[in-house]
Motif scaffolding. Structure first.
Motif, PDB file in Angstrom:
ATOM      1  N   THR A  39       0.828  -1.218   0.000  1.00 21.20           N
ATOM      2  CA  THR A  39       0.000   0.000   0.000  1.00 21.20           C
ATOM      3  C   THR A  39       0.860   1.265   0.000  1.00 21.20           C
ATOM      4  O   THR A  39       0.400   2.319  -0.420  1.00 21.20           O
ATOM      5  CB  THR A  39      -0.986   0.030   1.185  1.00 21.20           C
ATOM      6  N   GLY A  40       2.123   1.144   0.443  1.00 19.07           N
ATOM      7  CA  GLY A  40       3.040   2.276   0.328  1.00 19.07           C
ATOM      8  C   GLY A  40       3.222   2.634  -1.142  1.00 19.07           C
ATOM      9  O   GLY A  40       3.303   3.810  -1.511  1.00 19.07           O
ATOM     10  N   PHE A  80       0.366   4.807  -2.214  1.00 22.18           N
ATOM     11  CA  PHE A  80       0.551   6.205  -1.792  1.00 22.18           C
ATOM     12  C   PHE A  80       1.621   6.878  -2.651  1.00 22.18           C
ATOM     13  O   PHE A  80       1.470   8.028  -3.078  1.00 22.18           O
ATOM     14  CB  PHE A  80       0.951   6.273  -0.305  1.00 22.18           C
ATOM     15  N   ARG A  81       2.721   6.165  -2.903  1.00 26.22           N
ATOM     16  CA  ARG A  81       3.814   6.732  -3.699  1.00 26.22           C
ATOM     17  C   ARG A  81       3.353   7.052  -5.119  1.00 26.22           C
ATOM     18  O   ARG A  81       3.682   8.104  -5.674  1.00 26.22           O
ATOM     19  CB  ARG A  81       4.986   5.741  -3.758  1.00 26.22           C
ATOM     20  N   ALA A 134       4.860  10.882  -0.458  1.00 22.63           N
ATOM     21  CA  ALA A 134       3.810   9.916  -0.115  1.00 22.63           C
ATOM     22  C   ALA A 134       3.389  10.080   1.345  1.00 22.63           C
ATOM     23  O   ALA A 134       2.203  10.008   1.682  1.00 22.63           O
ATOM     24  CB  ALA A 134       4.304   8.494  -0.367  1.00 22.63           C
ATOM     25  N   ALA A 135       4.379  10.305   2.221  1.00 24.91           N
ATOM     26  CA  ALA A 135       4.067  10.496   3.651  1.00 24.91           C
ATOM     27  C   ALA A 135       3.248  11.774   3.841  1.00 24.91           C
ATOM     28  O   ALA A 135       2.352  11.836   4.693  1.00 24.91           O
ATOM     29  CB  ALA A 135       5.350  10.547   4.471  1.00 24.91           C
ATOM     30  N   ARG A 161      -6.471   9.563   2.267  1.00 19.83           N
ATOM     31  CA  ARG A 161      -6.517   8.295   3.007  1.00 19.83           C
ATOM     32  C   ARG A 161      -7.825   7.560   2.720  1.00 19.83           C
ATOM     33  O   ARG A 161      -7.857   6.356   2.562  1.00 19.83           O
ATOM     34  CB  ARG A 161      -6.386   8.522   4.524  1.00 19.83           C
ATOM     35  N   ARG A 163       0.895   1.042   6.846  1.00 18.54           N
ATOM     36  CA  ARG A 163       0.992   1.725   8.140  1.00 18.54           C
ATOM     37  C   ARG A 163      -0.280   1.533   8.974  1.00 18.54           C
ATOM     38  O   ARG A 163      -0.246   1.594  10.196  1.00 18.54           O
ATOM     39  CB  ARG A 163       1.201   3.240   7.958  1.00 18.54           C
ATOM     40  N   ASP A 164      -1.418   1.358   8.261  1.00 17.47           N
ATOM     41  CA  ASP A 164      -2.719   1.323   8.948  1.00 17.47           C
ATOM     42  C   ASP A 164      -3.562   0.133   8.494  1.00 17.47           C
ATOM     43  O   ASP A 164      -4.778   0.186   8.531  1.00 17.47           O
ATOM     44  CB  ASP A 164      -3.491   2.622   8.662  1.00 17.47           C
ATOM     45  N   ARG A 186      10.172  10.942   8.475  1.00 17.16           N
ATOM     46  CA  ARG A 186       9.037  10.129   8.035  1.00 17.16           C
ATOM     47  C   ARG A 186       8.248   9.574   9.205  1.00 17.16           C
ATOM     48  O   ARG A 186       7.019   9.523   9.193  1.00 17.16           O
ATOM     49  CB  ARG A 186       9.532   8.997   7.153  1.00 17.16           C
ATOM     50  N   ASP A 221       4.328   9.958   9.851  1.00 14.25           N
ATOM     51  CA  ASP A 221       3.505   8.738   9.912  1.00 14.25           C
ATOM     52  C   ASP A 221       2.833   8.555  11.281  1.00 14.25           C
ATOM     53  O   ASP A 221       1.675   8.159  11.363  1.00 14.25           O
ATOM     54  CB  ASP A 221       4.361   7.493   9.609  1.00 14.25           C
ATOM     55  N   ARG A 269       0.241  12.023  12.312  1.00 15.28           N
ATOM     56  CA  ARG A 269      -0.914  12.535  11.565  1.00 15.28           C
ATOM     57  C   ARG A 269      -2.216  12.262  12.321  1.00 15.28           C
ATOM     58  O   ARG A 269      -2.300  11.321  13.127  1.00 15.28           O
ATOM     59  CB  ARG A 269      -0.953  11.934  10.153  1.00 15.28           C
TER      60      ARG A 269
HETATM   61  O1   DC Z   1       5.961   1.950   2.965  1.00 14.21           O
HETATM   62  P1   DC Z   1       6.510   3.113   2.143  1.00 14.21           P
HETATM   63  O2   DC Z   1       7.799   3.672   2.642  1.00 14.21           O
HETATM   64  O3   DC Z   1       6.579   2.776   0.687  1.00 14.21           O
HETATM   65  O4   DC Z   1       5.387   4.260   2.317  1.00 14.21           O
HETATM   66  C1   DC Z   1       5.609   5.591   1.879  1.00 14.21           C
HETATM   67  C2   DC Z   1       4.718   6.534   2.671  1.00 14.21           C
HETATM   68  O5   DC Z   1       3.352   6.345   2.299  1.00 14.21           O
HETATM   69  C3   DC Z   1       4.744   6.384   4.181  1.00 14.21           C
HETATM   70  O6   DC Z   1       5.793   7.109   4.789  1.00 14.21           O
HETATM   71  C4   DC Z   1       3.391   6.913   4.603  1.00 14.21           C
HETATM   72  C5   DC Z   1       2.506   6.576   3.422  1.00 14.21           C
HETATM   73  N1   DC Z   1       1.705   5.376   3.703  1.00 14.21           N
HETATM   74  C6   DC Z   1       0.579   5.546   4.486  1.00 14.21           C
HETATM   75  O7   DC Z   1       0.316   6.662   4.946  1.00 14.21           O
HETATM   76  N2   DC Z   1      -0.240   4.481   4.723  1.00 14.21           N
HETATM   77  C7   DC Z   1       0.046   3.266   4.224  1.00 14.21           C
HETATM   78  N3   DC Z   1      -0.778   2.250   4.446  1.00 14.21           N
HETATM   79  C8   DC Z   1       1.225   3.080   3.445  1.00 14.21           C
HETATM   80  C9   DC Z   1       2.045   4.157   3.219  1.00 14.21           C
END
Ligand code: DC
Length: 232
Positions: A39-40, A43-44, A102-103, A112, A133-134, A183, A187, A190
């Motif tokens: 899922t990152g 977001f990216r 992305a963050a 979100r 993250r969630d 980061r 993360d 928020r």
């Molecule tokens: O896992 P990553 O480093 O590829 O994620 C990049 C950013 O995307 C992370 O710092 C915050 C956001 N992100 C998020 O808010 N929720 C997620 N489920 C995955 C990533």
């Protein structure tokens, strides 16, 4: 109380940047023959497509733009392929600058919501391993197996330095540790769905373990609680 039967056939892996989630989620998905959802990467991808002005868009405009970029997930294990608007997501998203973007996108509640819907839609198609993250707290709160991986910022910076060195790149440890702290602050700080373990997640401190050691903890836990059959 929910019984095992009521649980979603999903494995969630959450944790901070640089903790090894991607490698572990991919390995778990491979061992369990399940699709792997990064899922990152979602977001990216949207952060890259929207650019740094995403924060100034109204929720309606954000939704309108993102509607043109639907995600699909095909294949299982290491062969899992995430695409956005029909284009495979590639290495263009794997820079620290895009990670930070992305963050920042992740702090926008409407973004979100949009991504949560997209992730739940992919999850509704069948069992999978979802990394982010969630995942355990907000996107798949009913998941069958939930893991939260953690390690100190120093350990994560050191691991990142080694990964980069393997690719022939050198970066100062202090610079990497600062990027990780920045980061973490976005993360964990928020307002919507901050990074934190779900109440029913197994928390694994990976500081003293290598990837193989963490993988064994995760797979042993799954095997001890019904294994692949519990994810049917
Ligand atoms: O896992 P990553 O480093 O590829 O994620 C990049 C950013 O995307 C992370 O710092 C915050 C956001 N992100 C998020 O808010 N929720 C997620 N489920 C995955 C990533």
């Amino acid at each position: 109380m929910t019984s095992r039967k009521d649980k979603l056939p999903v494995v969630t892996l959450d944790g901070p940047a640089g903790v090894g989630k991607t490698t572990l989620a991919r390995r778990l998905a491979e061992a369990l023959s399940l699709p792997y959802l990064d899922t990152g990467a979602m977001f990216r991808t949207l952060a890259l497509r929207l650019g740094p002005d995403a924060a100034s868009l109204s929720p309606e405009e954000l939704r309108r733009r993102c509607a043109a970029w639907p995600f699909t997930l095909e294949g299982t294990g290491a062969a899992s392929r995430l695409s956005c608007a029909g284009e495979p997501v590639g290495d263009e998203i794997r820079t620290e600058a895009v990670g930070l973007l992305a963050a920042q996108l992740g702090t926008i509640p409407a973004a979100r919501d949009i991504l949560k819907e997209a992730q739940q839609k992919l999850g509704a198609r069948g069992p999978l391993v979802a990394e982010g993250r969630d995942m355990g707290t907000a996107v798949f709160p009913g998941a069958r197996f939930k893991f939260f991986l953690d390690a100190t910022p120093e350990t994560r910076a050191l691991r990142r330095q080694r990964d980069l060195a393997c690719r022939g790149q050198h970066e100062e440890l202090a610079v990497l540790a600062e990027q990780i702290r920045q980061r973490d602050a976005l993360d964990r700080g928020r307002a919507v769905a901050p990074l934190r373990p779900a109440e029913d997640a197994l928390i694994v401190d990976t500081s003293a373990l290598d990837i193989e050691g963490v993988f064994q903890v995760l797979i042993n836990h799954i095997e001890a609680h019904g294994g692949r059959a519990a994810l049917a």
